[in-house]
Design a protein around this motif. Structure first.
Motif, PDB file in Angstrom:
ATOM      1  N   MET A   1       0.753  -1.063   0.129  1.00  0.00           N
ATOM      2  CA  MET A   1      -0.036   0.073   0.116  1.00  0.00           C
ATOM      3  C   MET A   1       0.913   1.069  -0.047  1.00  0.00           C
ATOM      4  N   SER A   2       0.359   2.266  -0.902  1.00  0.00           N
ATOM      5  CA  SER A   2       1.309   3.514  -0.837  1.00  0.00           C
ATOM      6  C   SER A   2       0.773   4.360   0.197  1.00  0.00           C
ATOM      7  N   ASP A   3       1.506   5.298   0.367  1.00  0.00           N
ATOM      8  CA  ASP A   3       1.251   6.450   1.613  1.00  0.00           C
ATOM      9  C   ASP A   3       0.097   7.047   1.449  1.00  0.00           C
ATOM     10  N   ASP A   4      -0.437   7.422   0.085  1.00  0.00           N
ATOM     11  CA  ASP A   4      -1.723   7.947  -0.092  1.00  0.00           C
ATOM     12  C   ASP A   4      -2.879   7.055   0.411  1.00  0.00           C
ATOM     13  N   GLU A   5      -2.936   5.740  -0.091  1.00  0.00           N
ATOM     14  CA  GLU A   5      -3.764   4.757   0.245  1.00  0.00           C
ATOM     15  C   GLU A   5      -4.181   4.699   1.817  1.00  0.00           C
ATOM     16  N   THR A   6      -3.008   4.558   2.342  1.00  0.00           N
ATOM     17  CA  THR A   6      -3.126   4.637   3.928  1.00  0.00           C
ATOM     18  C   THR A   6      -3.574   5.853   4.693  1.00  0.00           C
ATOM     19  N   LEU A   7      -3.053   6.945   3.909  1.00  0.00           N
ATOM     20  CA  LEU A   7      -3.811   8.121   4.624  1.00  0.00           C
ATOM     21  C   LEU A   7      -5.180   8.515   4.400  1.00  0.00           C
ATOM     22  N   ASN A   8      -5.481   8.088   3.174  1.00  0.00           N
ATOM     23  CA  ASN A   8      -7.166   8.013   2.713  1.00  0.00           C
ATOM     24  C   ASN A   8      -7.972   7.071   3.585  1.00  0.00           C
ATOM     25  N   GLU A   9      -7.206   5.894   3.893  1.00  0.00           N
ATOM     26  CA  GLU A   9      -7.907   4.903   4.864  1.00  0.00           C
ATOM     27  C   GLU A   9      -8.039   5.557   6.082  1.00  0.00           C
ATOM     28  N   ARG A  10      -7.159   6.160   6.764  1.00  0.00           N
ATOM     29  CA  ARG A  10      -7.138   6.879   7.921  1.00  0.00           C
ATOM     30  C   ARG A  10      -8.257   7.958   7.871  1.00  0.00           C
ATOM     31  N   ILE A  11      -8.241   8.573   6.972  1.00  0.00           N
ATOM     32  CA  ILE A  11      -9.355   9.748   6.776  1.00  0.00           C
ATOM     33  C   ILE A  11     -10.633   9.200   6.711  1.00  0.00           C
ATOM     34  N   ASP A  12     -10.783   8.218   5.802  1.00  0.00           N
ATOM     35  CA  ASP A  12     -12.242   7.714   5.962  1.00  0.00           C
ATOM     36  C   ASP A  12     -12.653   7.319   7.413  1.00  0.00           C
ATOM     37  N   ARG A  13     -11.778   6.223   8.117  1.00  0.00           N
ATOM     38  CA  ARG A  13     -12.001   5.943   9.514  1.00  0.00           C
ATOM     39  C   ARG A  13     -12.337   6.929  10.317  1.00  0.00           C
ATOM     40  N   LEU A  14     -11.577   7.973  10.205  1.00  0.00           N
ATOM     41  CA  LEU A  14     -11.721   9.223  11.172  1.00  0.00           C
ATOM     42  C   LEU A  14     -13.164   9.864  10.603  1.00  0.00           C
ATOM     43  N   GLU A  15     -13.431   9.968   9.382  1.00  0.00           N
ATOM     44  CA  GLU A  15     -14.864  10.694   8.864  1.00  0.00           C
ATOM     45  C   GLU A  15     -15.778   9.773   9.460  1.00  0.00           C
ATOM     46  N   ILE A  16     -15.884   8.469   9.545  1.00  0.00           N
ATOM     47  CA  ILE A  16     -17.021   7.661   9.872  1.00  0.00           C
ATOM     48  C   ILE A  16     -17.284   7.633  11.523  1.00  0.00           C
ATOM     49  N   ARG A  17     -15.995   7.771  12.178  1.00  0.00           N
ATOM     50  CA  ARG A  17     -15.737   7.973  13.458  1.00  0.00           C
ATOM     51  C   ARG A  17     -16.747   9.304  13.985  1.00  0.00           C
ATOM     52  N   ILE A  18     -16.399  10.450  13.426  1.00  0.00           N
ATOM     53  CA  ILE A  18     -16.833  11.687  13.448  1.00  0.00           C
ATOM     54  C   ILE A  18     -18.165  11.556  13.363  1.00  0.00           C
ATOM     55  N   ALA A  19     -18.732  10.896  12.434  1.00  0.00           N
ATOM     56  CA  ALA A  19     -20.089  11.011  11.880  1.00  0.00           C
ATOM     57  C   ALA A  19     -20.945  10.071  13.130  1.00  0.00           C
ATOM     58  N   TYR A  20     -20.488   8.881  13.489  1.00  0.00           N
ATOM     59  CA  TYR A  20     -21.089   8.241  14.629  1.00  0.00           C
ATOM     60  C   TYR A  20     -20.962   9.297  15.918  1.00  0.00           C
ATOM     61  N   GLN A  21     -19.948   9.940  16.219  1.00  0.00           N
ATOM     62  CA  GLN A  21     -19.722  10.548  17.404  1.00  0.00           C
ATOM     63  C   GLN A  21     -20.817  12.027  17.246  1.00  0.00           C
ATOM     64  N   ASP A  22     -21.142  12.629  16.207  1.00  0.00           N
ATOM     65  CA  ASP A  22     -21.936  13.671  15.771  1.00  0.00           C
ATOM     66  C   ASP A  22     -23.602  13.079  16.162  1.00  0.00           C
ATOM     67  N   GLU A  23     -23.486  11.746  15.884  1.00  0.00           N
ATOM     68  CA  GLU A  23     -24.963  11.038  15.837  1.00  0.00           C
ATOM     69  C   GLU A  23     -25.246  10.853  17.459  1.00  0.00           C
ATOM     70  N   ILE A  24     -24.105  10.309  18.208  1.00  0.00           N
ATOM     71  CA  ILE A  24     -24.403  10.062  19.426  1.00  0.00           C
ATOM     72  C   ILE A  24     -24.738  11.388  20.281  1.00  0.00           C
ATOM     73  N   ILE A  25     -23.886  12.536  19.921  1.00  0.00           N
ATOM     74  CA  ILE A  25     -23.732  13.710  20.762  1.00  0.00           C
ATOM     75  C   ILE A  25     -25.167  14.145  20.387  1.00  0.00           C
ATOM     76  N   GLU A  26     -25.734  14.250  19.368  1.00  0.00           N
ATOM     77  CA  GLU A  26     -27.240  14.724  19.111  1.00  0.00           C
ATOM     78  C   GLU A  26     -28.301  13.900  20.144  1.00  0.00           C
ATOM     79  N   ASP A  27     -28.147  12.436  20.102  1.00  0.00           N
ATOM     80  CA  ASP A  27     -29.037  11.741  20.877  1.00  0.00           C
ATOM     81  C   ASP A  27     -28.753  12.106  22.370  1.00  0.00           C
ATOM     82  N   LEU A  28     -27.513  12.183  22.732  1.00  0.00           N
ATOM     83  CA  LEU A  28     -27.436  12.792  24.214  1.00  0.00           C
ATOM     84  C   LEU A  28     -28.020  14.066  24.528  1.00  0.00           C
ATOM     85  N   ASN A  29     -28.038  14.739  23.313  1.00  0.00           N
ATOM     86  CA  ASN A  29     -28.506  16.456  23.628  1.00  0.00           C
ATOM     87  C   ASN A  29     -30.004  16.279  23.717  1.00  0.00           C
TER      88      ASN A  29
END
Length: 73
Positions: A1-29
């Motif tokens: 894997m190239s550095d770009d692919e690894t970086l893109n995968e990390r970014i995708d995982r972070l975006e998914i994680r942020i989306a879940y966190q936003d949903e949880i924060i809204e539910d908690l609110n």
């Protein structure tokens, strides 16, 4: 894997994680807001009941009119 692919995968995982966190924060609110409304309602009911109890105590403990004698006197 190239550095770009690894970086893109990390970014995708972070975006998914942020989306879940936003949903949880809204539910908690929403939950906190519902609880706050319930607490506010209960606080107002307790205040009303306290007023009613104080009023009843005042009426019961206040000076009363003399009782008329029983009919057999």
């Amino acid at each position: 894997m190239s550095d770009d692919e690894t970086l893109n995968e990390r970014i995708d995982r972070l975006e998914i994680r942020i989306a879940y966190q936003d949903e949880i924060i809204e539910d908690l609110n929403k939950t906190v807001l519902a609880q706050w409304k319930q607490i506010d309602l209960l606080t107002r009911r307790i205040a009303a009941l306290t007023d009613r109890i104080q009023e009843a105590e005042h009426k019961a403990g206040g000076p009363s009119a003399p009782e008329p004698p029983p009919p057999h006197y």
